[in-house]
Write an enzyme that holds these catalytic residues in place. Structure first.
Site, PDB file in Angstrom:
ATOM      1  CD  GLU A   8     104.115 -13.558  33.483  1.00 30.34           C
ATOM      2  OE1 GLU A   8     103.767 -14.363  34.351  1.00 30.34           O
ATOM      3  OE2 GLU A   8     105.257 -13.545  33.005  1.00 30.34           O
ATOM      4  CG  ASN A  45     119.789 -31.952  37.755  1.00 30.45           C
ATOM      5  OD1 ASN A  45     119.207 -31.403  38.689  1.00 30.45           O
ATOM      6  ND2 ASN A  45     119.311 -31.965  36.536  1.00 30.45           N
ATOM      7  N   GLY A  46     119.285 -33.510  40.836  1.00 32.75           N
ATOM      8  CA  GLY A  46     118.077 -34.202  41.271  1.00 32.75           C
ATOM      9  C   GLY A  46     118.020 -34.250  42.787  1.00 32.75           C
ATOM     10  CB  CYS A  58     121.706 -29.070  39.659  1.00 27.93           C
ATOM     11  SG  CYS A  58     121.472 -28.711  41.396  1.00 27.93           S
ATOM     12  CG  HIS A  76      85.800  -7.936  48.418  1.00 26.73           C
ATOM     13  ND1 HIS A  76      84.555  -7.779  49.005  1.00 26.73           N
ATOM     14  CD2 HIS A  76      85.613  -7.766  47.089  1.00 26.73           C
ATOM     15  CE1 HIS A  76      83.653  -7.544  48.062  1.00 26.73           C
ATOM     16  NE2 HIS A  76      84.275  -7.527  46.887  1.00 26.73           N
ATOM     17  CD1 TRP A 109     118.320 -22.554  42.487  1.00 25.24           C
ATOM     18  CD2 TRP A 109     117.353 -24.362  43.382  1.00 25.24           C
ATOM     19  NE1 TRP A 109     117.174 -22.145  43.129  1.00 25.24           N
ATOM     20  CE2 TRP A 109     116.561 -23.225  43.694  1.00 25.24           C
ATOM     21  CE3 TRP A 109     116.940 -25.600  43.847  1.00 25.24           C
ATOM     22  CZ2 TRP A 109     115.388 -23.307  44.432  1.00 25.24           C
ATOM     23  CZ3 TRP A 109     115.765 -25.683  44.593  1.00 25.24           C
ATOM     24  CH2 TRP A 109     115.004 -24.539  44.875  1.00 25.24           C
ATOM     25  CD  GLU A 127     110.916 -14.761  37.764  1.00 20.36           C
ATOM     26  OE1 GLU A 127     110.086 -14.175  37.038  1.00 20.36           O
ATOM     27  OE2 GLU A 127     111.333 -15.901  37.531  1.00 20.36           O
ATOM     28  CE  LYS A 159     108.217 -12.720  34.521  1.00 19.02           C
ATOM     29  NZ  LYS A 159     107.837 -13.919  33.812  1.00 19.02           N
ATOM     30  CE  LYS A 166     113.904 -19.886  31.223  1.00 17.55           C
ATOM     31  NZ  LYS A 166     112.977 -18.745  31.294  1.00 17.55           N
ATOM     32  NE  ARG A 211     119.650 -28.051  34.140  1.00 21.61           N
ATOM     33  CZ  ARG A 211     118.540 -28.581  33.661  1.00 21.61           C
ATOM     34  NH1 ARG A 211     118.055 -28.141  32.524  1.00 21.61           N
ATOM     35  NH2 ARG A 211     117.902 -29.524  34.295  1.00 21.61           N
TER      36      ARG A 211
HETATM   37  O1  M6R Z   1     109.498 -24.304  32.366  1.00 19.30           O
HETATM   38  P1  M6R Z   1     108.147 -23.975  32.931  1.00 19.30           P
HETATM   39  O2  M6R Z   1     107.345 -23.123  32.045  1.00 19.30           O
HETATM   40  O3  M6R Z   1     107.387 -25.219  33.342  1.00 19.30           O
HETATM   41  O4  M6R Z   1     108.445 -23.174  34.253  1.00 19.30           O
HETATM   42  C1  M6R Z   1     107.411 -22.777  35.098  1.00 19.30           C
HETATM   43  C2  M6R Z   1     107.849 -21.706  36.058  1.00 19.30           C
HETATM   44  O5  M6R Z   1     108.875 -22.184  36.882  1.00 19.30           O
HETATM   45  C3  M6R Z   1     108.327 -20.451  35.337  1.00 19.30           C
HETATM   46  O6  M6R Z   1     107.374 -19.968  34.466  1.00 19.30           O
HETATM   47  C4  M6R Z   1     108.686 -19.351  36.361  1.00 19.30           C
HETATM   48  O7  M6R Z   1     107.548 -18.929  37.012  1.00 19.30           O
HETATM   49  C5  M6R Z   1     109.388 -18.195  35.638  1.00 19.30           C
HETATM   50  N1  M6R Z   1     110.693 -18.029  36.168  1.00 19.30           N
HETATM   51  C6  M6R Z   1     108.681 -16.901  35.784  1.00 19.30           C
HETATM   52  O8  M6R Z   1     109.347 -15.890  35.099  1.00 19.30           O
END
Ligand code: M6R
Length: 600
Positions: free
Chosen positions: A477, A99-100, A2, A500, A73, A484, A481, A595, A27
């Site tokens: 990673e 926000n929170g 948010c 396994h 969000w 996501e 990606k 984000k 956000r």
């Molecule tokens: O701001 P941060 O690095 O603490 O965020 C951590 C994760 O939320 C962030 O890396 C998330 O996994 C990404 N969206 C991945 O692309």
């Protein structure tokens, strides 16, 4: 999660609020709203969907010089117009954005609001109704706001309008980020300086449990005990151009392309006058004195931490553990005698990581934050900070922050090694320079990765990434990606672990992206590829110059074996980008995500 904005001054507030919200959309983006106040009334516009949807319903004929706005969000209540902010009190006198998360909102409802018909399912509405109740009992707005804040448990950044006090925005903060921006004849509020950098670069930070009375001429910060607090503003070093897409179709692609430049900026930022890479001596000292490092992070930052562990152990010879923040806080390992905590966070606002930081500070331990955002919560609350110098990362999918985190970790490990009298086997500036050049080559080879995405991922249901040693971390990673942003079920596995259990999932045509950049495991990872191919998989091997074989789909330029994650990740980023594009997904704003993850 948010984002909130507010403006009080002399210009048309709605444009400033809408523009600000567009900058905060990273956000959260499931619904949005603004409230603007002119001499007659407070006008609220809310809509499910994006800011672009909200724009369509805002009445352009209403001119107002005061307002607040919110992009959501969802946590409490589905994304809908009713649950979108701003929320209003029963009589409509008070209007609030939040926000929170208010943890005790159910309890507050039972205690104070049994007779109040609530219009939404949110925790936020409870706050605005409470304020009105306390005003009806005889308190003035400021006192009612303060009394309400004393009752709240949880996190909040709040902006409140009172219909009967047109000249004020009431503001408060606890655990969620919030800044006050200062202007000439106007003032603003924002979750992130980015939202208001077009109107001011002068900002004042707020600390937890502070409230602020904002008028167009004055900003008064107070504690919840009504004591005034003086705080000097700072200049936000943010170039308005950094937060624009420019000619790129998506922020993600722009940010992938920025990686070679970021790499060079990091080298510059950490280079001293003698041309050596250095880190603040207090930080190096803290690492020296620690008997074990505990890296704590989430998502992509956690994956960067796994590579960082490798550097801290191999280069600086310090035992290091890496932990997922959301697990660590409730399931703490037995700590060593002199631990040092290293928080890695692009945003510096991630609630899961912050919960661990709060806990370790309570226990009296020292902490270092590695972040992209100066002045962020994790940076302020840790003893030390190292900055990423990556520039704003706006796409939800993290790309340049990952490579920046790994680079800064390598510099930290290198500086600590030197201070400990361990002579590194390589010249780090030279090696990182080679990495930057290799990154450039990969960014110039986009067509290849677009074709790989077409060939392997156009219609698939799932995809596996495999690697051994440090390649395994890059596979994790790469899988994150891909899932996501393209919603393909993707998993990263250690090559040797497949047999396994996971190999049971391999079917005719299952794409398996194998990373082969490490000499000592080159034969074994290729063995794993043979195993899956024998069971029908469609393998895509990405190897490194010098280790290639004729079956490889792509060969990345050679870099030092410790630094391959910095380059091997780029094909995985681009493959994910094109897979998402081909599947018509919203690359920069994937579903269900935001984000900055500021809820636990
Ligand atoms: O701001 P941060 O690095 O603490 O965020 C951590 C994760 O939320 C962030 O890396 C998330 O996994 C990404 N969206 C991945 O692309």
């Amino acid at each position: 999660m948010c984002g909130i904005v507010g403006y009080i001054g002399f210009k048309d507030a709605k444009e400033i609020l809408l523009n600000g919200l567009e900058k905060l959309e990273y956000r959260g983006y499931d619904s949005a709203g603004i409230a603007i106040r002119n001499e007659k009334d407070v006008h609220v516009f809310k809509e499910k969907g994006r800011i672009a949807d909200l724009r369509k319903i805002v009445d352009t004929h209403i001119n107002a010089a005061t307002g607040i706005g919110h992009t959501r969000w969802a946590t409490h209540g589905v994304p809908s117009t009713e649950n979108a902010h701003p929320h209003q009190s029963l009589s409509g006198r008070f209007t609030l954005v939040h926000n929170g998360v208010i943890e005790n909102y159910e309890q507050l409802k039972k205690e104070y609001l049994l007779d109040v018909p609530l219009k939404s399912d949110t925790d936020t509405e409870v706050i605005v109704q409470l304020i009105e109740i306390f005003v009806n009992e005889g308190l003035d707005t400021e006192a009612a706001f303060r009394k309400t804040l004393h009752l709240l448990k949880g996190s909040y950044a709040l902006g409140l309008l009172d219909k009967e006090k047109a000249e004020t925005i009431f503001v408060a903060k606890n655990k969620s980020p919030l800044l006050i921006g200062l202007g000439n004849g106007f003032n603003v509020i924002a979750s992130d300086a980015m939202a208001m950098i077009q109107v001011t670069d002068q900002f004042v930070e707020l600390m937890d449990k502070e409230m602020v009375i904002v008028t167009k001429e004055k900003v008064t910060i107070k504690s919840l005990n009504d004591e005034e607090i003086e705080r000097a503003p700072y200049t936000a070093e943010l170039d308005a151009g950094d937060i624009e897409k420019g000619t790129y179709p998506h922020y993600m692609l722009k940010e992938i392309d920025e990686q070679p430049l970021v790499m060079r900026k990091i080298i510059q930022a950490y280079q001293n006058d003698q041309g050596k890479l250095t880190v603040d001596e207090n930080i190096v000292q803290a690492l020296q004195e620690a008997d074990r490092l505990y890296i704590v992070a989430c998502g992509t930052s956690y994956h960067a931490g796994l590579v960082g562990k490798q550097y801290l152990e191999t280069i600086a010879k310090i035992p290091t553990e890496v932990h997922v923040a959301s697990e660590f806080v409730y399931n703490m390992p037995l700590l060593s005698e002199k631990p040092l905590f290293v928080f890695i966070s692009q945003s510096g606002e991630t609630a899961d990581s912050r919960a661990v930081l709060v806990k370790v500070k309570e226990l009296g331990y020292q902490a270092l934050t590695i972040t992209n955002v100066q002045g962020s919560t994790l940076s302020r609350e840790a003893d030390y900070t190292l900055l990423l110098h990556a520039g704003p990362e706006i796409a939800v999918a993290s790309t340049k922050a990952y490579t920046a985190q790994i680079s800064v970790l390598s510099i930290l490990a290198n500086a600590t090694a030197e201070t400990r009298g361990i002579k590194p086997e390589f010249d780090l500036i030279h090696e990182l320079g080679i990495v930057a050049n290799a990154m450039e080559v990969l960014c110039d080879t986009k067509d290849e990765f677009e074709q790989i995405a077409r060939d392997y991922l156009s219609t698939t249901r799932n995809c596996f990434f495999i690697g051994r040693s440090i390649d395994y971390y890059v596979g994790l990673e790469g899988a994150l990606k891909l899932k996501e942003i393209s919603y393909i079920q993707a998993e990263g596995f250690a090559g040797g672990e497949l047999k396994h259990g996971t190999i049971a999932l391999i079917e005719e045509g299952t794409p398996v992206i194998a990373l082969a950049t490490q000499e000592n495991v080159n034969l074994s990872i290729r063995g794993n590829v043979k195993e899956v191919t024998a069971r029908g998989a469609n393998p895509c091997i990405i190897s490194m110059k010098g280790l290639e074989s004729e079956d490889d789909r792509f060969v990345i330029p050679a870099v030092h074996e410790l630094f391959t994650p910095l380059v091997a990740v780029i094909p995985t980023q681009l493959i994910a980008y094109y897979a998402a594009l081909h599947r018509d997904c919203d690359v920069d704003k994937p579903r269900n995500l935001a984000k900055s993850v500021t809820v636990e």
